[in-house]
Design an enzyme around this catalytic site. Sequence first.
Site, short mmCIF file in Angstrom:
data_model
loop_
_atom_site.label_atom_id
_atom_site.label_comp_id
_atom_site.label_asym_id
_atom_site.label_seq_id
_atom_site.Cartn_x
_atom_site.Cartn_y
_atom_site.Cartn_z
CG HIS A 1 62.54 29.45 24.76
ND1 HIS A 1 63.75 29.60 24.14
CD2 HIS A 1 62.76 29.72 26.07
CE1 HIS A 1 64.68 29.93 25.03
NE2 HIS A 1 64.10 30.02 26.21
CD GLU A 2 54.79 29.75 23.52
OE1 GLU A 2 55.30 29.34 24.58
OE2 GLU A 2 53.58 29.90 23.37
CE1 TYR B 1 62.40 28.73 30.10
CE2 TYR B 1 63.51 30.81 29.67
CZ TYR B 1 63.43 29.43 29.52
OH TYR B 1 64.37 28.78 28.77
CE LYS C 1 69.34 10.17 5.18
NZ LYS C 1 69.97 11.25 5.87
CG ASP D 1 80.65 18.69 12.02
OD1 ASP D 1 80.69 19.82 12.54
OD2 ASP D 1 80.30 17.68 12.63
NE ARG E 1 67.52 38.47 28.94
CZ ARG E 1 68.21 37.69 28.17
NH1 ARG E 1 68.53 36.48 28.56
NH2 ARG E 1 68.61 38.10 26.99
CD GLN F 1 76.82 24.40 12.96
OE1 GLN F 1 77.70 23.55 12.95
NE2 GLN F 1 76.59 25.17 11.94
CD GLU G 1 64.55 35.48 26.42
OE1 GLU G 1 64.00 36.27 27.23
OE2 GLU G 1 65.64 35.71 25.89
C1 LIG Z 1 73.63 27.99 25.27
C2 LIG Z 1 72.69 29.08 25.67
C3 LIG Z 1 72.01 29.00 26.88
C4 LIG Z 1 71.17 30.04 27.29
N1 LIG Z 1 70.59 29.98 28.52
C5 LIG Z 1 69.90 31.05 28.98
C6 LIG Z 1 69.43 31.07 30.31
O1 LIG Z 1 69.62 30.14 31.10
N2 LIG Z 1 68.74 32.18 30.71
C7 LIG Z 1 68.53 33.24 29.88
O2 LIG Z 1 67.92 34.23 30.29
N3 LIG Z 1 68.97 33.25 28.62
C8 LIG Z 1 69.67 32.18 28.16
N4 LIG Z 1 70.16 32.22 26.88
C9 LIG Z 1 69.92 33.40 26.02
C10 LIG Z 1 71.06 34.42 26.14
O3 LIG Z 1 71.08 35.01 27.41
C11 LIG Z 1 70.93 35.53 25.09
O4 LIG Z 1 69.71 36.19 25.27
C12 LIG Z 1 70.98 35.03 23.66
O5 LIG Z 1 72.04 34.12 23.51
C13 LIG Z 1 71.16 36.17 22.67
O6 LIG Z 1 72.27 36.94 22.96
P1 LIG Z 1 73.69 36.78 22.19
O7 LIG Z 1 73.42 37.00 20.74
O8 LIG Z 1 74.54 37.84 22.80
O9 LIG Z 1 74.18 35.41 22.45
C14 LIG Z 1 70.98 31.16 26.44
C15 LIG Z 1 71.64 31.22 25.22
C16 LIG Z 1 72.48 30.21 24.83
C17 LIG Z 1 73.21 30.33 23.53
S1 SF4 Z 2 80.04 30.82 17.31
FE1 SF4 Z 2 78.31 29.43 17.20
S2 SF4 Z 2 78.74 27.90 18.75
FE2 SF4 Z 2 80.08 29.64 19.19
S3 SF4 Z 2 78.95 30.82 20.69
FE3 SF4 Z 2 78.51 31.66 18.68
S4 SF4 Z 2 76.64 30.65 18.12
FE4 SF4 Z 2 77.49 29.44 19.76
#
Ligand SMILES: Cc1cc2nc3c(=O)[nH]c(=O)nc-3n(C[C@H](O)[C@H](O)[C@H](O)COP(=O)(O)O)c2cc1C
Ligand code: SF4
Length: 676
Positions: free
Chosen positions: A257-258, A171, A568, A661, A219, A346, A169
Amino acid sequence: MTVANPYPHLLAPLDLGFTTLRNRTLMGSMHTGLEEAKDGADRMAAFYAERAKGGVGLIVTGGIAPNLQGRAYPSAAQLSWPWQVGHHKPVTDAVHEAGGKIAMQILHTGRYAYHPLAVSASRIKSPISPFKPWELGRFGIAKTIRDFANCAALARKAGYDGVEVMGSEGYLINQFIASCTNHRTDAWGGEFKNRIRFPIEVVKAVRKAVGPDFIIIYRLSMLDLVEGGSTWPEVVELAQAIEDAGATIINTGIGWHEARVPTIATSVPRAAFAWVTKRLKDANVVKIPLITTNRINTPEVAEQVLADGCADMVSMARPFLADPAFVNKAKANKADEINTCIGCNQACLDHVFEQKLASCLVNPVAGRETELKFIPTARKKTVAVVGAGPAGMATAMYTAQRGHAVTLFDAQEELGGQLNIAKQVPGKEEFYETIRYFKRQLENAKVDLKLGKRVDAAELKGFDEVVIATGIQPRSLAVPGGDHPKVLSYIDVLRDKKPVGKRVAVVGAGGIGFDVAEFLTHEGHSLALDLDGWLKEWGVDASYERGGALTLPQPAPSPREVVMLQRKTSKMGAGLGKTTGWIHRAALKNKRVQMMTGVEYLKVDDAGLHIRVGDKEQVLPVDNVVVCAGQTPLRKLADELAAMGKTAHVIGGADVAAELDAKRAIRQGAELAASL
Ligand SMILES: Cc1cc2nc3c(=O)[nH]c(=O)nc-3n(C[C@H](O)[C@H](O)[C@H](O)COP(=O)(O)O)c2cc1C
Ligand code: SF4
């Protein structure tokens, strides 16, 4: 009656030699903000224990920094000293008591750090942090490796079953690996074998510090999605080296992330990146288990991914926020009772970016396990809930689960309210799941459903409690010609499917305005249901010919010319989620949707929509004007009840309707239900 195993691949144990995981599910790492909260240890213990109880095979915590420079922001969590171990003990104890296993993620943010101590392989600023990192010197690198090892040893002391070394990601570790962020000319830069020396040394040092019988997940960034990212042969070489260095499992990382390709949003097809892990699996060069990840949100999809040989294990992060009992429900053949993560971000990622605690839009209990409780009632009441949108459904479900006798009314014939509109938008099909979940739970809780029934105040008077969740009505366009046949509301378009011409003005650039523009510029099937089309639209090169796997995006042609307008002067869609707003803007830009800000609406007539921008007046010669200019609360019933001397609880859009919302609506419903 015993239930035949409905998910034989997903529910099979995984033998790691020195320990066995009870199934192939991993709760992926999520930083929740509880890591830094004052009462965070107990809250995290309750949060993770709930997931362990729910049957997940292995949990990975949110990222914890191994040293000061590695923190994401100055107050972010770090594990470097023995006195910090006690803070983690309640978490590991609670998870073990609940029958689970948990690993701690070690994450050094490198140049993504939001503070002036940020370090990286080279002194190159990232586009998403204002702080230009310092280049780590030889001694700095050696110390950072020691810090990773020390952090892992402390994690073991704290009772964790393993650690995850965050190497993806974008880092720090990823910054060493990729040539675009590593311009060094010493032994840690230049050719690939030098650039991967840092992750290899980290894994070796961690293994040495923790001993052989401790899980180390690495990872690994398998798809950087940035220019100058790793090539496929480099990914393969790194994976082999990481196995040799002592990792137990390799987890998949997707996208820095970018990167400007969405990787976890709701419009990303389910399991959109399982093919990446499969490529490595098929290469047959590593023997340790591989985990795949991203947008895998149902047991069916997870099972399929494993059955297709994409990986040995499936990571689901947000799905365990949405439903801690995901695995147990799957095991009991009750997948239709799972509260499915809809990928909206969200209440989870958006909250984290706003430095608020992560929760979940569809499960407001997530992260609040110690405070939001639904205690069985000692005094059963009759409760009427009027309106079966998100607020009403949540209130009815939680209230009935507490043991009250609940009747849920709605004038429409179907459950869901505004969610039925959302699910029409291409890329938002997941909202079907939320309606399905509530429907099933309302049946289970024996809520008396009165659909197609417009209830009046007199009929409600006899209930002990009345909840008004009647929602909203769309605002009209208050200009001359606001009622011209060209003018449509978003409900006309999205729900009633009224015909819309080729040239369209969308008035209002909130969430609904973006949804309508998305809807109007789509033809045929949704790309969220077509992986190949989606990868092409966003320029992801599945043949992986260049490092980073990017190619030119090929947007699908739009059937209409759409212009979006707002009063706006701020950026269009400024109110959209921090982590998703850019995706909506980019998607519409690809469809050549024109965006105009600072617009004054003058009138609508046969010629089109007359507007003024600055001191210049013009006519937009459009066939239709779709009004997405907010809504007003529908609370007539509450007022009528008040006139009869009966107080009602007013929630959801009927309470505050500045913008639709669902997150607020469901949370309000849950909180009210807990208090009735
Ligand atoms: C709120 C949040 C915080 C996250 N923090 C991290 C983290 O600290 N380290 C990490 O490797 N990935 C982090 N991720 C990425 C998740 O590990 C994962 O790769 C991503 O949510 C996609 O998988 P999913 O679709 O199963 O959620 C974070 C994701 C979310 C939603
Ligand atoms: S439903 Fe939306 S808020 Fe809940 S975990 Fe999934 S992405 Fe996050």
